[in-house]
Design a protein around this motif. Structure first.
Motif, PDB file in Angstrom:
ATOM      1  N   GLN A 270       0.870  -0.706  -0.280  1.00 23.62           N
ATOM      2  CA  GLN A 270      -0.110  -0.032   0.341  1.00 23.62           C
ATOM      3  C   GLN A 270       0.645   1.507  -0.102  1.00 23.62           C
ATOM      4  OE1 GLN A 270      -2.838   0.310   3.674  1.00 23.62           O
ATOM      5  NE2 GLN A 270      -2.991   2.445   2.736  1.00 23.62           N
ATOM      6  N   ALA A 271       2.135   1.003   1.040  1.00 21.72           N
ATOM      7  CA  ALA A 271       2.806   2.169   0.840  1.00 21.72           C
ATOM      8  C   ALA A 271       3.624   2.587  -0.291  1.00 21.72           C
ATOM      9  CB  ALA A 271       3.488   1.949   1.779  1.00 21.72           C
ATOM     10  N   VAL A 272       4.030   1.734  -0.963  1.00 27.90           N
ATOM     11  CA  VAL A 272       4.838   2.185  -2.449  1.00 27.90           C
ATOM     12  C   VAL A 272       3.775   2.016  -3.359  1.00 27.90           C
ATOM     13  CG1 VAL A 272       5.047   1.093  -4.460  1.00 27.90           C
ATOM     14  CG2 VAL A 272       6.312  -0.630  -2.015  1.00 27.90           C
ATOM     15  N   GLU A 273       2.554   2.037  -3.299  1.00 31.23           N
ATOM     16  CA  GLU A 273       1.316   2.235  -4.293  1.00 31.23           C
ATOM     17  C   GLU A 273       1.531   3.982  -3.652  1.00 31.23           C
ATOM     18  OE1 GLU A 273      -0.403   1.392  -6.764  1.00 31.23           O
ATOM     19  OE2 GLU A 273       0.781  -0.120  -6.775  1.00 31.23           O
ATOM     20  N   GLY A 274       1.346   4.787  -2.582  1.00 25.96           N
ATOM     21  CA  GLY A 274       1.501   6.009  -2.529  1.00 25.96           C
ATOM     22  C   GLY A 274       2.839   7.031  -2.823  1.00 25.96           C
ATOM     23  N   ILE A 275       3.548   5.792  -2.685  1.00 26.72           N
ATOM     24  CA  ILE A 275       4.809   6.137  -2.794  1.00 26.72           C
ATOM     25  C   ILE A 275       5.074   6.918  -4.469  1.00 26.72           C
ATOM     26  CG2 ILE A 275       7.327   6.033  -2.855  1.00 26.72           C
ATOM     27  CD1 ILE A 275       6.837   4.301  -0.805  1.00 26.72           C
ATOM     28  N   VAL A 276       4.739   6.033  -5.140  1.00 26.77           N
ATOM     29  CA  VAL A 276       4.322   6.406  -6.681  1.00 26.77           C
ATOM     30  C   VAL A 276       4.003   7.462  -7.158  1.00 26.77           C
ATOM     31  CG1 VAL A 276       3.296   4.963  -8.905  1.00 26.77           C
ATOM     32  CG2 VAL A 276       5.403   3.935  -7.458  1.00 26.77           C
ATOM     33  N   ASN A 277       1.933   7.744  -6.554  1.00 29.36           N
ATOM     34  CA  ASN A 277       1.464   8.087  -6.990  1.00 29.36           C
ATOM     35  C   ASN A 277       1.749   9.138  -6.228  1.00 29.36           C
ATOM     36  OD1 ASN A 277      -1.164   9.147  -6.804  1.00 29.36           O
ATOM     37  ND2 ASN A 277      -1.997   8.737  -4.752  1.00 29.36           N
ATOM     38  N   GLY A 278       2.412   9.596  -5.015  1.00 29.48           N
ATOM     39  CA  GLY A 278       3.330  10.661  -4.778  1.00 29.48           C
ATOM     40  C   GLY A 278       3.942  11.327  -5.346  1.00 29.48           C
ATOM     41  N   ILE A 279       5.205  11.751  -6.098  1.00 30.42           N
ATOM     42  CA  ILE A 279       5.819  11.557  -7.063  1.00 30.42           C
ATOM     43  C   ILE A 279       5.642  11.391  -8.151  1.00 30.42           C
ATOM     44  CG2 ILE A 279       7.530   9.188  -6.120  1.00 30.42           C
ATOM     45  CD1 ILE A 279       8.120  12.618  -7.188  1.00 30.42           C
ATOM     46  N   PHE A 280       5.288  10.008  -9.114  1.00 32.47           N
ATOM     47  CA  PHE A 280       4.920  10.302 -10.536  1.00 32.47           C
ATOM     48  C   PHE A 280       3.561  10.635 -11.088  1.00 32.47           C
ATOM     49  CE2 PHE A 280       8.273   6.496  -9.172  1.00 32.47           C
ATOM     50  CZ  PHE A 280       9.568   7.481  -9.190  1.00 32.47           C
ATOM     51  N   PHE A 281       2.890  10.959 -10.120  1.00 40.94           N
ATOM     52  CA  PHE A 281       1.673  11.159 -10.686  1.00 40.94           C
ATOM     53  C   PHE A 281       2.178  12.868 -10.912  1.00 40.94           C
ATOM     54  CE2 PHE A 281      -2.370  14.447  -8.974  1.00 40.94           C
ATOM     55  CZ  PHE A 281      -3.024  13.421 -10.355  1.00 40.94           C
ATOM     56  N   ASN A 282       0.798  12.928 -12.325  1.00 41.29           N
ATOM     57  CA  ASN A 282       1.358  14.078 -12.795  1.00 41.29           C
ATOM     58  C   ASN A 282       2.896  14.368 -12.850  1.00 41.29           C
ATOM     59  OD1 ASN A 282      -0.347  16.483 -14.356  1.00 41.29           O
ATOM     60  ND2 ASN A 282       0.250  18.041 -12.626  1.00 41.29           N
ATOM     61  N   GLN A 283       3.271  13.853 -13.149  1.00 42.08           N
ATOM     62  CA  GLN A 283       4.653  13.531 -14.036  1.00 42.08           C
ATOM     63  C   GLN A 283       5.641  14.403 -12.899  1.00 42.08           C
ATOM     64  OE1 GLN A 283       2.355  12.982 -16.345  1.00 42.08           O
ATOM     65  NE2 GLN A 283       2.270  14.777 -16.582  1.00 42.08           N
ATOM     66  N   GLY A 284       5.033  13.800 -11.404  1.00 38.01           N
ATOM     67  CA  GLY A 284       5.654  15.125 -10.383  1.00 38.01           C
ATOM     68  C   GLY A 284       5.303  16.297 -10.261  1.00 38.01           C
ATOM     69  N   HIS A 285       5.271  17.257 -11.762  1.00 32.45           N
ATOM     70  CA  HIS A 285       4.648  18.614 -11.334  1.00 32.45           C
ATOM     71  C   HIS A 285       3.168  19.014 -10.751  1.00 32.45           C
ATOM     72  CE1 HIS A 285       6.792  18.920 -14.536  1.00 32.45           C
ATOM     73  NE2 HIS A 285       6.121  17.847 -15.944  1.00 32.45           N
ATOM     74  N   VAL A 286       3.975  18.555  -9.277  1.00 31.61           N
ATOM     75  CA  VAL A 286       2.741  18.760  -7.996  1.00 31.61           C
ATOM     76  C   VAL A 286       3.207  19.743  -6.663  1.00 31.61           C
ATOM     77  CG1 VAL A 286       0.802  17.333  -6.789  1.00 31.61           C
ATOM     78  CG2 VAL A 286       1.511  16.906  -8.663  1.00 31.61           C
ATOM     79  N   CYS A 287       2.718  20.923  -6.421  1.00 34.91           N
ATOM     80  CA  CYS A 287       3.538  21.255  -5.140  1.00 34.91           C
ATOM     81  C   CYS A 287       3.697  20.406  -3.801  1.00 34.91           C
ATOM     82  CB  CYS A 287       3.253  22.894  -4.909  1.00 34.91           C
ATOM     83  SG  CYS A 287       1.191  22.857  -5.191  1.00 34.91           S
ATOM     84  N   CYS A 288       2.981  19.896  -4.278  1.00 35.93           N
ATOM     85  CA  CYS A 288       2.277  19.091  -2.752  1.00 35.93           C
ATOM     86  C   CYS A 288       3.455  17.556  -2.684  1.00 35.93           C
ATOM     87  CB  CYS A 288       0.751  18.988  -2.200  1.00 35.93           C
ATOM     88  SG  CYS A 288       0.202  18.783  -3.157  1.00 35.93           S
ATOM     89  N   ALA A 289       4.058  17.464  -4.084  1.00 36.70           N
ATOM     90  CA  ALA A 289       4.153  16.523  -4.301  1.00 36.70           C
ATOM     91  C   ALA A 289       5.111  15.264  -3.059  1.00 36.70           C
ATOM     92  CB  ALA A 289       5.242  15.997  -5.370  1.00 36.70           C
ATOM     93  N   GLY A 290       5.276  14.745  -3.218  1.00 34.54           N
ATOM     94  CA  GLY A 290       5.892  13.587  -1.951  1.00 34.54           C
ATOM     95  C   GLY A 290       7.721  13.350  -2.694  1.00 34.54           C
ATOM     96  N   SER A 291       7.982  14.074  -2.298  1.00 30.40           N
ATOM     97  CA  SER A 291       9.792  14.399  -3.692  1.00 30.40           C
ATOM     98  C   SER A 291      10.506  13.576  -2.236  1.00 30.40           C
ATOM     99  CB  SER A 291      10.030  15.656  -4.170  1.00 30.40           C
ATOM    100  OG  SER A 291       9.839  16.366  -3.230  1.00 30.40           O
TER     101      SER A 291
END
Length: 472
Positions: A270-291
């Motif tokens: 579950q955490a891995v899915e959240g990590i992927v969503n956190g940084i690769f969603f919208n190519q990481g073009h997210v101000c709140c990205a989990g970088s």
């Protein structure tokens, strides 16, 4: 194992005009100069767009000022009817708008279709519900609209940021002059057509396209009562300086460098899915990205193995393919910044890894990337990259995790992964972040306020709190 087969969404559902003017006082009018907007996945020119000059901003602000007198005098229930109508039209035209957003921005169609557009409509529905209940919002018994709002939005969520800004402003009785990002103006111009379709009175919403200078004219215009900006911290500082002492209201939603904290009792998959969503969603073009991934040392190896296996399944490519997970980088300038900071990460000694993936020959592309062996001194751990690049750090104790998470000039968001509710609440309470997700990441809701601390800005958008900046 199924073989991959492309599943392209048709471009024919949307008609893009060869040129667009400025939307002022209910009509499109030409500008003196134009600029081109391109598809970042192919570098093809999509359209020519008017470049707003100071006199265009003057006209737009004057139109908004004239419309304010009648719009603010309408009963809230009447304003709500327009907002409900806009929300329904957005739903009806959502396929068209989703394709347009993917073409102009580069993000995958499954994100624009399943995330952006439903949220855009939901924001208009939500604030339509507030329009006749403002006296119950907690901002005084007789709240009044502020006046004319100047709003400047970024390129990463063009239509969603428009909704975040325009919906509460209109619900509260304000009128708007909006400046969309230079690289993604098309969905805002389509929204102008939605306003006309909804019979919104002329001048209530005005859209002036252009580059940084156009935004500066708007922000510094003496006829603007409230400035709302989402974008980089650097530009946010300039805006704060220019607005200081003018009496204008100001809200800023700026950069971030979010910590995504994974404890040893977290559900790994579950955490891995959240990590992927956190940084690769919208190519990481997210101000709140989990970088910044902070993972407890005892499970770091297991989690990284799982993360790499998951990243190897990500499909990078055509944004209009419904199977694509990671689309195109929005512009050549952004790709250059991501590339530069990634090279600095390698030079400073962090270990770089990307899955094998073939990138298209044309357009702006960057493979999903993780860096391990990262310390808090590395630039990739301190600076906002705004791309699909993850820095991995480890910790041993909750106290160390909190200290590392807060060791940043930013304070927009964070994530916590643990099976212990008490631990989640205790850690969340100590994180200096405006939004903290528990066992999930990048989840948004129009009823929930969003905003940051420190260099991530101030003020809140969304929820009841999102009305405050638009009410006197």
């Amino acid at each position: 194992m199924f073989e991959y087969a492309p599943a392209p969404e048709s471009r024919s559902v949307v008609t893009i005009q060869p040129s667009y003017g400025l939307f002022i006082d209910g009509d499109f009018t030409p500008g003196k100069d134009v600029f081109k907007t391109i598809n970042p996945a192919t570098e093809e020119v999509l359209s020519e767009v008017a470049l707003g000059a100071p006199e265009d901003v003057d006209r737009a602000v004057a139109a908004a000022r004239r419309a304010f007198a009648t719009w603010s005098a309408l009963p809230g229930a009447e304003r709500a009817k327009y907002l409900f109508r806009i929300a329904r039209i957005i739903q009806e035209r959502s396929r068209e708008l989703a394709v347009l957003e993917s073409l102009d921005n580069g993000k995958p169609i499954k994100e624009t279709r399943d995330v952006d557009l439903p949220l855009v409509a939901a924001h208009f529905f939500y604030y339509a519900g507030w329009a006749d209940k403002l006296q119950y919002a907690g901002f005084g018994p007789d709240p009044r609209p502020v006046g004319v709002a100047g709003q400047v939005i970024p390129w990463n969520f063009p239509l969603l940021m428009l909704a975040w800004k325009i919906a509460p402003a209109l619900a509260a009785g304000n009128t708007v002059v909006l400046k969309p990002a230079e690289t993604t103006p098309l969905s805002a111009l389509f929204f102008a057509d939605v306003c006309r379709q909804a019979d919104l009175p002329p001048g209530v919403v005005n859209i002036v396209t252009g580059a940084g200078d156009t935004g500066r004219y708007l922000v510094e215009h003496p006829g603007i009562d409230k400035v709302a900006f989402t974008g980089s911290t650097e530009v946010g500082r300039q805006i704060a300086r220019s607005v200081a002492g003018t009496g204008k209201r100001l809200t800023l939603e700026l950069g971030g460098k979010a910590a995504n904290i994974v404890f040893d009792d977290a559900p790994i998959d579950q955490a891995v899915e959240g990590i992927v969503n956190g940084i690769f969603f919208n190519q990481g073009h997210v101000c709140c990205a989990g970088s910044r991934l902070l993972v407890q040392e005892s499970i770091a190896e297991e989690l990284l193995d799982s993360l790499k296996r998951r990243m190897a399944t990500l499909r990078v490519g055509d944004p209009l393919d419904k199977n694509t997970d990671v689309g195109a980088i929005n512009s050549a300038a952004q790709l250059a910044r991501i590339t530069e900071l990634s090279e600095i990460g390698s030079e400073e000694g962090a270990e770089r890894w990307s899955p094998e993936c073939s990138l298209p020959d044309r357009g702006f592309w960057f493979a999903p990337t993780i860096f391990t062996g990262v310390t808090q001194a590395h630039r990739i751990a301190r600076e906002e990259i705004f791309g699909p690049v993850l820095s991995v750090l480890t910790f041993r104790t909750p106290a160390e995790a909190i200290e590392k998470a807060n060791n940043t000039p930013y304070g927009l968001s964070a994530g916590i992964w643990s099976e212990k509710g008490s631990r989640i609440l205790a850690v969340a309470d100590k994180l200096r972040a405006g939004v903290v997700w528990a066992n999930t990441f990048n989840k948004f809701d129009p009823t929930s306020p969003f905003g940051g601390y420190k260099e991530s800005g101030y003020g809140r958008e969304g929820g009841r709190h999102g009305l405050e900046a638009y009410l006197a």
